[in-house]
Design a protein around this motif. Structure first.
Motif, PDB file in Angstrom:
ATOM      1  N   GLY A  24       0.792  -1.220   0.000  1.00 44.87           N
ATOM      2  CA  GLY A  24       0.000   0.000   0.000  1.00 44.87           C
ATOM      3  C   GLY A  24       0.825   1.270   0.000  1.00 44.87           C
ATOM      4  N   GLY A  25       2.146   1.133   0.050  1.00 50.06           N
ATOM      5  CA  GLY A  25       3.016   2.297   0.000  1.00 50.06           C
ATOM      6  C   GLY A  25       3.195   2.769  -1.431  1.00 50.06           C
ATOM      7  N   LYS A  26       3.731   3.944  -1.572  1.00 48.42           N
ATOM      8  CA  LYS A  26       3.943   4.494  -2.907  1.00 48.42           C
ATOM      9  C   LYS A  26       5.412   4.858  -3.073  1.00 48.42           C
ATOM     10  CE  LYS A  26      -0.672   6.305  -3.397  1.00 48.42           C
ATOM     11  NZ  LYS A  26      -1.402   5.799  -4.429  1.00 48.42           N
ATOM     12  N   VAL A  27       5.931   4.503  -4.232  1.00 50.62           N
ATOM     13  CA  VAL A  27       7.282   4.887  -4.616  1.00 50.62           C
ATOM     14  C   VAL A  27       7.122   5.642  -5.922  1.00 50.62           C
ATOM     15  CG1 VAL A  27       9.595   4.104  -5.209  1.00 50.62           C
ATOM     16  CG2 VAL A  27       8.249   2.825  -3.543  1.00 50.62           C
ATOM     17  N   GLY A  28       7.280   6.954  -5.856  1.00 52.19           N
ATOM     18  CA  GLY A  28       7.092   7.777  -7.033  1.00 52.19           C
ATOM     19  C   GLY A  28       8.204   7.612  -8.054  1.00 52.19           C
ATOM     20  N   PHE A  29       7.960   8.132  -9.253  1.00 54.93           N
ATOM     21  CA  PHE A  29       8.918   8.024 -10.352  1.00 54.93           C
ATOM     22  C   PHE A  29      10.260   8.640  -9.981  1.00 54.93           C
ATOM     23  CE2 PHE A  29      10.814   9.500 -14.359  1.00 54.93           C
ATOM     24  CZ  PHE A  29      10.901   8.283 -15.020  1.00 54.93           C
ATOM     25  N   PHE A  30      10.234   9.760  -9.271  1.00 53.81           N
ATOM     26  CA  PHE A  30      11.467  10.429  -8.897  1.00 53.81           C
ATOM     27  C   PHE A  30      11.881  10.142  -7.456  1.00 53.81           C
ATOM     28  CE2 PHE A  30       9.899  13.108 -12.405  1.00 53.81           C
ATOM     29  CZ  PHE A  30      10.996  12.989 -13.249  1.00 53.81           C
ATOM     30  N   SER A  31      11.259   9.165  -6.820  1.00 55.61           N
ATOM     31  CA  SER A  31      11.599   8.838  -5.437  1.00 55.61           C
ATOM     32  C   SER A  31      13.017   8.315  -5.350  1.00 55.61           C
ATOM     33  CB  SER A  31      10.660   7.777  -4.881  1.00 55.61           C
ATOM     34  OG  SER A  31       9.366   8.275  -4.754  1.00 55.61           O
ATOM     35  N   GLN A  32      13.646   8.619  -4.252  1.00 55.94           N
ATOM     36  CA  GLN A  32      14.991   8.128  -4.000  1.00 55.94           C
ATOM     37  C   GLN A  32      14.884   6.712  -3.450  1.00 55.94           C
ATOM     38  OE1 GLN A  32      18.159   7.316  -4.265  1.00 55.94           O
ATOM     39  NE2 GLN A  32      18.626   9.481  -4.208  1.00 55.94           N
ATOM     40  N   LEU A  33      15.274   5.728  -4.242  1.00 59.92           N
ATOM     41  CA  LEU A  33      15.154   4.337  -3.815  1.00 59.92           C
ATOM     42  C   LEU A  33      16.125   3.985  -2.691  1.00 59.92           C
ATOM     43  CD1 LEU A  33      14.491   2.520  -7.185  1.00 59.92           C
ATOM     44  CD2 LEU A  33      12.896   2.925  -5.335  1.00 59.92           C
ATOM     45  N   LEU A  34      17.050   4.872  -2.384  1.00 63.85           N
ATOM     46  CA  LEU A  34      17.937   4.625  -1.257  1.00 63.85           C
ATOM     47  C   LEU A  34      17.360   5.179   0.041  1.00 63.85           C
ATOM     48  CD1 LEU A  34      21.397   5.334  -2.908  1.00 63.85           C
ATOM     49  CD2 LEU A  34      20.308   3.141  -2.465  1.00 63.85           C
ATOM     50  N   ASP A  35      16.159   5.733  -0.014  1.00 62.62           N
ATOM     51  CA  ASP A  35      15.495   6.269   1.165  1.00 62.62           C
ATOM     52  C   ASP A  35      15.320   5.147   2.194  1.00 62.62           C
ATOM     53  OD1 ASP A  35      13.755   7.265   3.076  1.00 62.62           O
ATOM     54  OD2 ASP A  35      12.426   8.206   1.616  1.00 62.62           O
ATOM     55  N   PRO A  36      15.841   5.329   3.398  1.00 67.44           N
ATOM     56  CA  PRO A  36      15.740   4.277   4.418  1.00 67.44           C
ATOM     57  C   PRO A  36      14.299   3.883   4.742  1.00 67.44           C
ATOM     58  CG  PRO A  36      17.270   5.977   5.125  1.00 67.44           C
ATOM     59  CD  PRO A  36      16.621   6.468   3.866  1.00 67.44           C
ATOM     60  N   GLU A  37      13.356   4.808   4.657  1.00 70.82           N
ATOM     61  CA  GLU A  37      11.961   4.472   4.943  1.00 70.82           C
ATOM     62  C   GLU A  37      11.395   3.492   3.924  1.00 70.82           C
ATOM     63  OE1 GLU A  37       9.306   7.703   5.830  1.00 70.82           O
ATOM     64  OE2 GLU A  37      10.918   8.796   6.824  1.00 70.82           O
ATOM     65  N   ILE A  38      11.798   3.633   2.674  1.00 77.68           N
ATOM     66  CA  ILE A  38      11.333   2.704   1.629  1.00 77.68           C
ATOM     67  C   ILE A  38      11.905   1.309   1.881  1.00 77.68           C
ATOM     68  CG2 ILE A  38      11.465   2.166  -0.840  1.00 77.68           C
ATOM     69  CD1 ILE A  38      11.302   5.200  -1.341  1.00 77.68           C
ATOM     70  N   TRP A  39      13.191   1.242   2.186  1.00 78.10           N
ATOM     71  CA  TRP A  39      13.818  -0.051   2.486  1.00 78.10           C
ATOM     72  C   TRP A  39      13.219  -0.654   3.749  1.00 78.10           C
ATOM     73  CZ3 TRP A  39      16.744  -3.169  -0.381  1.00 78.10           C
ATOM     74  CH2 TRP A  39      17.268  -2.635  -1.557  1.00 78.10           C
ATOM     75  N   ASP A  40      12.947   0.167   4.756  1.00 80.12           N
ATOM     76  CA  ASP A  40      12.346  -0.300   5.995  1.00 80.12           C
ATOM     77  C   ASP A  40      10.991  -0.942   5.713  1.00 80.12           C
ATOM     78  OD1 ASP A  40      12.332  -0.445   8.928  1.00 80.12           O
ATOM     79  OD2 ASP A  40      10.713   1.041   8.796  1.00 80.12           O
ATOM     80  N   THR A  41      10.165  -0.284   4.921  1.00 83.89           N
ATOM     81  CA  THR A  41       8.847  -0.811   4.569  1.00 83.89           C
ATOM     82  C   THR A  41       8.965  -2.146   3.839  1.00 83.89           C
ATOM     83  OG1 THR A  41       7.922   1.413   4.426  1.00 83.89           O
ATOM     84  CG2 THR A  41       6.719  -0.340   3.281  1.00 83.89           C
ATOM     85  N   ALA A  42       9.858  -2.198   2.858  1.00 81.27           N
ATOM     86  CA  ALA A  42      10.006  -3.427   2.068  1.00 81.27           C
ATOM     87  C   ALA A  42      10.552  -4.572   2.908  1.00 81.27           C
ATOM     88  CB  ALA A  42      10.921  -3.168   0.874  1.00 81.27           C
ATOM     89  N   LEU A  43      11.619  -4.329   3.658  1.00 80.43           N
ATOM     90  CA  LEU A  43      12.224  -5.413   4.451  1.00 80.43           C
ATOM     91  C   LEU A  43      11.286  -5.895   5.551  1.00 80.43           C
ATOM     92  CD1 LEU A  43      15.929  -4.243   4.634  1.00 80.43           C
ATOM     93  CD2 LEU A  43      14.961  -6.082   3.238  1.00 80.43           C
ATOM     94  N   ASN A  44      10.517  -4.995   6.150  1.00 84.86           N
ATOM     95  CA  ASN A  44       9.536  -5.418   7.155  1.00 84.86           C
ATOM     96  C   ASN A  44       8.427  -6.244   6.530  1.00 84.86           C
ATOM     97  OD1 ASN A  44      10.662  -4.480   9.563  1.00 84.86           O
ATOM     98  ND2 ASN A  44       9.909  -2.414   9.183  1.00 84.86           N
ATOM     99  N   ALA A  45       8.035  -5.916   5.302  1.00 89.38           N
ATOM    100  CA  ALA A  45       7.015  -6.711   4.609  1.00 89.38           C
ATOM    101  C   ALA A  45       7.535  -8.120   4.339  1.00 89.38           C
ATOM    102  CB  ALA A  45       6.601  -6.029   3.302  1.00 89.38           C
ATOM    103  N   TYR A  46       8.785  -8.231   3.914  1.00 91.24           N
ATOM    104  CA  TYR A  46       9.380  -9.562   3.718  1.00 91.24           C
ATOM    105  C   TYR A  46       9.500 -10.307   5.049  1.00 91.24           C
ATOM    106  CZ  TYR A  46      10.553  -8.817  -1.198  1.00 91.24           C
ATOM    107  OH  TYR A  46      10.481  -8.618  -2.559  1.00 91.24           O
ATOM    108  N   ALA A  47       9.861  -9.594   6.116  1.00 92.56           N
ATOM    109  CA  ALA A  47      10.001 -10.225   7.436  1.00 92.56           C
ATOM    110  C   ALA A  47       8.680 -10.817   7.908  1.00 92.56           C
ATOM    111  CB  ALA A  47      10.527  -9.218   8.450  1.00 92.56           C
ATOM    112  N   ARG A  48       7.572 -10.136   7.615  1.00 90.37           N
ATOM    113  CA  ARG A  48       6.258 -10.671   7.989  1.00 90.37           C
ATOM    114  C   ARG A  48       5.957 -11.982   7.268  1.00 90.37           C
ATOM    115  NH1 ARG A  48       5.307  -5.177   8.267  1.00 90.37           N
ATOM    116  NH2 ARG A  48       4.533  -4.962   6.149  1.00 90.37           N
ATOM    117  N   GLU A  49       6.636 -12.219   6.142  1.00 89.06           N
ATOM    118  CA  GLU A  49       6.463 -13.465   5.389  1.00 89.06           C
ATOM    119  C   GLU A  49       7.492 -14.517   5.824  1.00 89.06           C
ATOM    120  OE1 GLU A  49       6.876 -12.272   1.318  1.00 89.06           O
ATOM    121  OE2 GLU A  49       5.015 -11.116   1.336  1.00 89.06           O
ATOM    122  N   GLY A  50       8.303 -14.199   6.835  1.00 87.53           N
ATOM    123  CA  GLY A  50       9.280 -15.160   7.358  1.00 87.53           C
ATOM    124  C   GLY A  50      10.688 -15.015   6.813  1.00 87.53           C
ATOM    125  N   TRP A  51      10.942 -14.022   5.956  1.00 90.55           N
ATOM    126  CA  TRP A  51      12.267 -13.829   5.373  1.00 90.55           C
ATOM    127  C   TRP A  51      13.178 -13.072   6.330  1.00 90.55           C
ATOM    128  CZ3 TRP A  51      13.288 -16.342   1.010  1.00 90.55           C
ATOM    129  CH2 TRP A  51      12.230 -16.684   0.166  1.00 90.55           C
TER     130      TRP A  51
END
Length: 76
Positions: A24-51
């Motif tokens: 449900g998060g948004k990563v815009g076209f010009f978003s900085q993919l190195l943004d720690p909040e984006i990585w935090d959201t993604a890694l926490n989503a994987y962690a909820r799946e057991g990764w």
């Protein structure tokens, strides 16, 4: 633990972006993919799946940028 079979997944910028959007998060076209909040959201989503993070690599391609690759693992 030594006899446990593991499943591995490689995530990069694209798969990380897809996981953020899947949650449900948004990563815009010009978003900085190195943004720690984006990585935090993604890694926490994987962690909820057991990764869990096994290792990561930050590859630099000189003036052409670079890539962050994260290897995830979970027992199967």
């Amino acid at each position: 633990m030594a006899d446990q079979t593991m499943e591995y997944k490689v995530i990069d910028f694209q798969s990380m972006k897809e996981k953020v959007e899947e949650t449900g998060g948004k990563v815009g076209f010009f978003s900085q993919l190195l943004d720690p909040e984006i990585w935090d959201t993604a890694l926490n989503a994987y962690a909820r799946e057991g990764w869990t993070v096994v290792t990561s690599v930050n590859a630099s391609f000189g003036d052409n940028g670079g890539e962050i690759i994260v290897i995830l693992g979970r027992p199967i």
